[in-house]
Motif scaffolding. Structure first.
Motif, PDB file in Angstrom:
ATOM      1  N   THR A 104      -3.753   8.929  -9.191  1.00  0.00           N
ATOM      2  CA  THR A 104      -3.232   7.664  -8.650  1.00  0.00           C
ATOM      3  C   THR A 104      -2.703   6.775  -9.781  1.00  0.00           C
ATOM      4  O   THR A 104      -1.735   6.036  -9.579  1.00  0.00           O
ATOM      5  CB  THR A 104      -4.308   6.907  -7.848  1.00  0.00           C
ATOM      6  N   ASP A 158     -12.554   3.328   4.404  1.00  0.00           N
ATOM      7  CA  ASP A 158     -11.432   2.398   4.557  1.00  0.00           C
ATOM      8  C   ASP A 158     -11.883   0.943   4.466  1.00  0.00           C
ATOM      9  O   ASP A 158     -11.236   0.109   3.817  1.00  0.00           O
ATOM     10  CB  ASP A 158     -10.715   2.636   5.890  1.00  0.00           C
ATOM     11  N   LEU A 169      -8.435   5.315  -6.162  1.00  0.00           N
ATOM     12  CA  LEU A 169      -7.289   4.415  -6.041  1.00  0.00           C
ATOM     13  C   LEU A 169      -6.868   3.847  -7.387  1.00  0.00           C
ATOM     14  O   LEU A 169      -7.602   3.929  -8.374  1.00  0.00           O
ATOM     15  CB  LEU A 169      -7.625   3.265  -5.073  1.00  0.00           C
ATOM     16  N   VAL A 189      -2.331   2.032  -4.781  1.00  0.00           N
ATOM     17  CA  VAL A 189      -2.050   3.453  -4.577  1.00  0.00           C
ATOM     18  C   VAL A 189      -3.376   4.124  -4.236  1.00  0.00           C
ATOM     19  O   VAL A 189      -4.327   4.110  -5.028  1.00  0.00           O
ATOM     20  CB  VAL A 189      -1.431   4.093  -5.825  1.00  0.00           C
ATOM     21  N   LEU A 190      -3.419   4.708  -3.040  1.00  0.00           N
ATOM     22  CA  LEU A 190      -4.668   5.246  -2.503  1.00  0.00           C
ATOM     23  C   LEU A 190      -4.459   6.703  -2.116  1.00  0.00           C
ATOM     24  O   LEU A 190      -3.420   7.059  -1.563  1.00  0.00           O
ATOM     25  CB  LEU A 190      -5.068   4.422  -1.266  1.00  0.00           C
ATOM     26  N   THR A 191      -5.434   7.540  -2.420  1.00  0.00           N
ATOM     27  CA  THR A 191      -5.324   8.937  -2.028  1.00  0.00           C
ATOM     28  C   THR A 191      -6.643   9.436  -1.458  1.00  0.00           C
ATOM     29  O   THR A 191      -7.714   8.921  -1.779  1.00  0.00           O
ATOM     30  CB  THR A 191      -4.900   9.827  -3.225  1.00  0.00           C
ATOM     31  N   ALA A 192      -6.534  10.449  -0.602  1.00  0.00           N
ATOM     32  CA  ALA A 192      -7.737  11.097  -0.059  1.00  0.00           C
ATOM     33  C   ALA A 192      -8.202  12.224  -0.968  1.00  0.00           C
ATOM     34  O   ALA A 192      -9.368  12.601  -0.947  1.00  0.00           O
ATOM     35  CB  ALA A 192      -7.451  11.637   1.345  1.00  0.00           C
ATOM     36  N   PRO A 207      -1.825  11.522   0.853  1.00  0.00           N
ATOM     37  CA  PRO A 207      -2.924  12.416   1.251  1.00  0.00           C
ATOM     38  C   PRO A 207      -3.489  13.203   0.069  1.00  0.00           C
ATOM     39  O   PRO A 207      -4.701  13.362  -0.054  1.00  0.00           O
ATOM     40  CB  PRO A 207      -2.266  13.342   2.277  1.00  0.00           C
ATOM     41  N   LEU A 251       0.819  -1.204   0.000  1.00  0.00           N
ATOM     42  CA  LEU A 251       0.000   0.000   0.000  1.00  0.00           C
ATOM     43  C   LEU A 251       0.857   1.259   0.000  1.00  0.00           C
ATOM     44  O   LEU A 251       1.796   1.386   0.793  1.00  0.00           O
ATOM     45  CB  LEU A 251      -0.910   0.012   1.234  1.00  0.00           C
ATOM     46  N   TYR A 252       0.526   2.175  -0.889  1.00  0.00           N
ATOM     47  CA  TYR A 252       1.081   3.526  -0.886  1.00  0.00           C
ATOM     48  C   TYR A 252      -0.087   4.484  -0.683  1.00  0.00           C
ATOM     49  O   TYR A 252      -0.966   4.579  -1.546  1.00  0.00           O
ATOM     50  CB  TYR A 252       1.777   3.850  -2.213  1.00  0.00           C
ATOM     51  N   PHE A 253      -0.103   5.168   0.467  1.00  0.00           N
ATOM     52  CA  PHE A 253      -1.158   6.143   0.718  1.00  0.00           C
ATOM     53  C   PHE A 253      -0.593   7.548   0.552  1.00  0.00           C
ATOM     54  O   PHE A 253       0.422   7.902   1.148  1.00  0.00           O
ATOM     55  CB  PHE A 253      -1.750   6.005   2.124  1.00  0.00           C
TER      56      PHE A 253
END
Length: 248
Positions: free
Chosen positions: A20, A166, A65, A39-42, A15, A11-13
């Motif tokens: 992505t 999540d 993502l 790859v996940l982003t807010a 912010p 996982l690469y988060f």
């Protein structure tokens, strides 16, 4: 962490990021992504959709993502089966949450009652015979309550409640792995059957735009190249992504 063999285990988060899919591409270039890398982003500031469209998403409210896959078992001429597997995985998630009438709008948007819930953008790297790498971008509207586009909606608007983003991501990884392994195990006939049954406006008569002219037709299938098979004025015709538009 999802209960998976490999999907989402790396996982690469971020912010905030531009895209992505672009971040996942950079990880591939640096040889830093294993299969299933998430790859996940807010907050995505330059999200891309089909045909170069932008993707609108409020920060922290939605799923944004990308997943890195290595589907070398998929022949180039059959690459749309990956779209089918991914689309069905997202649809599995929506149906688990109570949206039994959610549908896949060809080629790979997620719709509920004529409004868009999400979209998928798959970017493939190919060699001579098969797919080498695929970056699967998924955007899903979860808790956003207002949109500038009148045809957009979210799970919260459809269900009348907010959902834990999540936990939805973890469950999506589990469902995606299940569909991906089904594809790897050669269950293409079943995937295509389920995709067609879940296809928005399948075997219904509706208006479409072809060459800027409104025509009436019926979706009757999808061929191995991912083209939409349409019956229009008694003739069977096939359309690629940019050659036909839905009238909604």
């Amino acid at each position: 962490m999802p209960d998976t063999l490999f999907m989402g285990q790396q996982l690469y988060f971020l912010p905030v990021c531009a895209s992505t899919n672009s971040e996942a591409q950079q990880l591939l270039i640096k040889n830093e992504a294993t299969e299933g890398c998430l790859v996940l982003t807010a907050q995505q500031t330059q999200g891309r959709g089909q045909r170069g469209n932008t993707w609108e998403a409020a920060p922290g409210k939605n799923i944004t993502l990308s997943v890195v896959l290595s589907p070398s078992f998929v022949a180039v001429r059959h690459q749309f089966f990956l779209n089918m597997a991914v689309s069905l995985a997202v649809l599995d998630l929506l149906q688990e949450q109570g949206l039994a009438q959610a549908r896949v709008k060809w080629p790979n948007d997620l719709y509920f009652e004529d409004k868009k819930l999400g979209g998928i953008l798959i970017e493939n790297t190919i060699n001579s015979q098969s797919l080498q790498h695929s970056i699967v971008g998924i955007g899903l509207n979860v808790n956003q309550m207002a949109f500038s586009h009148p045809k957009a909606t979210s799970l919260a608007l459809c269900l009348g409640r907010e959902l834990p983003v999540d936990k939805l991501v973890d469950r999506l990884m589990e469902l995606l792995e299940k569909r991906y392994l089904a594809l790897r195990n050669g269950h293409t006939a079943r995937l295509k059957y389920e995709y067609l049954q879940a296809l928005y406006r399948y075997q219904e008569t509706h208006d479409f735009l072809v060459d800027n002219a409104r025509v009436q037709g019926q979706i009757v299938g999808v061929d191995e190249d991912g083209r939409l098979a349409m019956e229009i004025a008694g003739q069977l015709r096939y359309f690629s992504f940019k050659e036909i538009a839905f009238v909604i």
